[in-house]
Design a protein around this motif. Structure first.
Motif, short mmCIF file in Angstrom:
data_model
loop_
_atom_site.label_atom_id
_atom_site.label_comp_id
_atom_site.label_asym_id
_atom_site.label_seq_id
_atom_site.Cartn_x
_atom_site.Cartn_y
_atom_site.Cartn_z
N THR A 11 0.93 -1.33 -0.07
CA THR A 11 0.08 -0.02 -0.11
C THR A 11 0.81 1.36 0.10
O THR A 11 0.25 2.29 -0.08
CB THR A 11 -0.95 0.02 1.26
N ALA A 12 2.07 1.25 0.11
CA ALA A 12 2.98 2.39 0.31
C ALA A 12 2.96 3.14 -0.91
O ALA A 12 2.87 4.38 -0.93
CB ALA A 12 4.50 1.90 0.39
N ALA A 13 2.83 2.72 -2.11
CA ALA A 13 2.70 3.52 -3.63
C ALA A 13 1.34 4.21 -3.55
O ALA A 13 1.50 5.36 -3.94
CB ALA A 13 3.10 2.65 -4.59
N ALA A 14 0.37 3.45 -3.15
CA ALA A 14 -0.89 4.30 -3.27
C ALA A 14 -0.86 5.46 -2.17
O ALA A 14 -1.48 6.28 -2.52
CB ALA A 14 -2.09 3.03 -2.97
N GLN A 34 0.85 13.01 -2.63
CA GLN A 34 1.06 13.98 -3.70
C GLN A 34 -0.02 14.63 -4.08
O GLN A 34 -0.20 15.94 -4.48
CB GLN A 34 1.73 13.32 -4.98
N VAL A 35 -1.26 14.04 -4.51
CA VAL A 35 -2.63 14.63 -4.84
C VAL A 35 -2.95 15.73 -3.76
O VAL A 35 -3.49 16.75 -4.12
CB VAL A 35 -3.75 13.61 -5.14
N ASP A 65 2.02 15.76 -11.55
CA ASP A 65 2.89 14.85 -12.57
C ASP A 65 3.39 13.81 -11.56
O ASP A 65 3.55 12.59 -11.93
CB ASP A 65 3.82 15.93 -13.10
N ASP A 66 3.82 14.03 -10.41
CA ASP A 66 4.37 12.92 -9.51
C ASP A 66 3.56 12.02 -9.26
O ASP A 66 3.84 10.88 -9.06
CB ASP A 66 4.99 13.85 -8.21
N ALA A 67 2.41 12.52 -8.73
CA ALA A 67 1.28 11.65 -8.56
C ALA A 67 1.23 10.53 -9.65
O ALA A 67 0.84 9.10 -9.47
CB ALA A 67 -0.09 12.21 -8.04
N ARG A 68 0.99 11.05 -10.90
CA ARG A 68 0.78 10.01 -12.00
C ARG A 68 2.13 9.16 -12.14
O ARG A 68 1.53 8.08 -12.30
CB ARG A 68 0.73 11.04 -13.31
N LEU A 69 3.36 9.52 -11.98
CA LEU A 69 4.48 8.80 -12.11
C LEU A 69 4.44 7.83 -10.78
O LEU A 69 4.90 6.59 -11.20
CB LEU A 69 5.72 9.49 -12.08
N THR A 70 4.00 7.81 -9.75
CA THR A 70 4.13 6.87 -8.58
C THR A 70 2.91 6.09 -8.52
O THR A 70 2.38 5.42 -7.46
CB THR A 70 4.04 7.51 -7.24
N ALA A 93 -9.80 5.05 -11.60
CA ALA A 93 -10.15 6.13 -10.76
C ALA A 93 -8.98 7.20 -10.47
O ALA A 93 -9.33 8.15 -10.30
CB ALA A 93 -10.74 5.29 -9.41
N ALA A 94 -7.95 6.50 -10.21
CA ALA A 94 -6.73 7.49 -9.95
C ALA A 94 -6.44 8.39 -11.16
O ALA A 94 -6.24 9.40 -11.11
CB ALA A 94 -5.60 6.45 -9.57
N ASP A 95 -6.55 7.61 -12.40
CA ASP A 95 -6.44 8.36 -13.47
C ASP A 95 -7.18 9.42 -13.91
O ASP A 95 -7.05 10.61 -14.17
CB ASP A 95 -6.19 7.47 -14.86
N VAL A 96 -8.32 9.12 -13.43
CA VAL A 96 -9.52 10.08 -13.93
C VAL A 96 -9.24 11.61 -12.88
O VAL A 96 -9.27 12.62 -13.04
CB VAL A 96 -10.98 9.64 -13.62
N ALA A 97 -8.97 10.91 -11.46
CA ALA A 97 -9.11 11.90 -10.46
C ALA A 97 -7.73 13.14 -10.75
O ALA A 97 -7.80 14.25 -10.66
CB ALA A 97 -8.62 11.38 -9.13
#
Length: 428
Positions: free
Chosen positions: A214-217, A223-224, A255-260, A267-271
């Motif tokens: 769960t660390a990456a999530a 970041q978001v 941008d960092d959130a998208r990379l991680t 759902a994450a992509d949309v947000a």
């Protein structure tokens, strides 16, 4: 989450089990020894006397104590299992309805379920001690309630939820849950407008970050959240370098959130895409916003996420208004309002009615504007300065609102931009 964390800790039960065993064995042994001693005394002296009486009394007492301890332990274990079962059943149901929130497969039903069961879930969390195997179910209920409190804004309840999870994480030694609780508190403080406290809680979450699946999530979530804090600061700053810097910082964090992002996650992509579109709208870049919103709308549609579709369409309407296309803007806002209504997201529905009413004020159709703006006011869960100003204009009690700190083109449509700056989507 490691296997060690998942495995129930039974050390609290072992002493009573061993104690019952030895007391029972002690009683049996005492009875046997008493019988042997009494037989020897009878053979030697022709009487058993007080030795037999004391021996059998001790044996009987030990057996009775063992039986009482066994019953006591059985009741404790039974109550514990009942608590685990109750939490587990509630967690299963809450998680299923959480998945349905905002979707075309039961979004309205899910909203109704949470409205009816929110108090019961909170009471269960407050009264049940989350120990051992129950900790995961406790956390799942917290996750479901968080989704509800973010979608139907209730920052105070969200903050209380984070405090409950923090206490549970400390008592169970679950580092990952403590990290999540701190991030959740940051979201609550941002919603309350306390940006400094939100930043502090994000720092706490980063400092206790665990290493696991769960660390990456959670890193992506932080970041978001940092991006949303930067956008909130931009909203408070006057036009100029401070606002521009805050918006650019928000873009970097997204941008960092998208990379991680930990693997495929619609759902994450949309947000993330929706929040990047908000960044472009802050920069008055309608075309750049649309480049983010078109794929966001497609992904939300593919996932059956009506809430995500509504968010994307709402911002598409703002981009169209910026490009001086009021007809397209109105069409987008009407569609978004319909989708928000389908999943019972009243704040989103109210915003779209406000956009439509504001546009009607600008067009001079004050009767239509008044009807739309009054509907928006009834749906809102909190007061809106912008809505009040446009209502006054629609009632002909004041002039059209203007914004003193916006760039040179100070037209009424800048209020629509300001309204969308206050709309900042989050991870759902």
């Amino acid at each position: 989450m490691s296997e060690e964390e998942d495995a129930p800790d039974q050390r609290d039960e072992e002493p009573s089990r061993i104690q019952v065993f030895f007391l029972f064995v002690g009683g049996v042994v005492s009875g046997v020894l008493t019988d042997l001693v009494s037989q020897l005394l009878s053979q030697s002296f022709g009487q058993r006397g007080i030795v037999q009486w004391v021996g059998y009394s001790v044996a009987g007492l030990l057996v009775l104590v063992a039986f009482a301890l066994w019953r006591w332990r059985s009741r404790i274990v039974r109550r514990r299992l009942q608590g685990v079962t109750r939490l587990h059943a509630a967690a299963e149901e809450a998680e299923q309805w959480m998945i349905a929130l905002g979707t075309d497969a039961g979004g309205m039903a899910a909203a109704e379920w949470f409205t009816l069961h929110e108090d019961g879930l909170r009471e269960l969390l407050a009264n049940e001690k989350a120990q051992n195997a129950a900790v995961d179910d406790f956390a799942r209920i917290c996750d479901a309630l968080e989704a509800w409190y973010v979608r139907h804004p209730d920052p105070d309840a969200l903050l209380q939820l984070s405090e409950l999870l923090t206490t549970t994480a400390e008592s169970s030694g679950r580092r990952g849950l403590a990290e999540l609780a701190a991030a959740r508190a940051a979201t609550a403080y941002r919603m309350l407008g306390d940006l400094d406290a939100a930043t502090t809680r994000l720092g706490v979450s980063s400092n206790i970050a665990a290493h696991g699946r769960t660390a990456a999530a959670l890193k992506m979530r932080r970041q978001v959240e940092r991006a949303l804090l930067h956008l909130a600061r931009a909203d408070r700053a006057p036009a100029g370098s401070d606002r521009d810097e805050a918006v650019l910082n928000a873009r970097d964090r997204l941008d960092d959130a998208r990379l991680t992002r930990p693997g495929p996650d619609l759902a994450a992509d949309v947000a993330i895409a929706i929040n990047l579109a908000v960044v472009h709208l802050y920069q008055y870049d309608g075309e750049g916003a649309l480049e983010q919103l078109r794929p966001a709308l497609a992904r939300a549609t593919a996932a059956g996420d009506l809430s995500g579709q509504a968010h994307a369409l709402e911002l598409m309407g703002v981009a169209a208004w910026m490009r001086r296309n009021p007809h397209e803007a109105g069409s987008r806002w009407e569609h978004a309002a319909h989708l928000y209504a389908e999943v019972d997201e009243r704040d989103g529905h109210a915003r779209c009615l406000q956009h439509l009413g504001s546009a009607a004020v600008v067009a001079g159709d004050l009767d239509k504007a008044l009807d739309l703006l009054e509907q928006s006011s009834m749906l809102r869960t909190s007061e809106s300065e912008i809505l009040t100003k446009y209502l006054d204009a629609a009632r002909r009690t004041s002039e059209l609102p203007v914004v003193a700190d916006d760039p040179p083109r100070r037209t009424p449509r800048t209020w629509l931009r300001r309204a969308l700056r206050r709309f900042v989507g989050g991870l759902k």
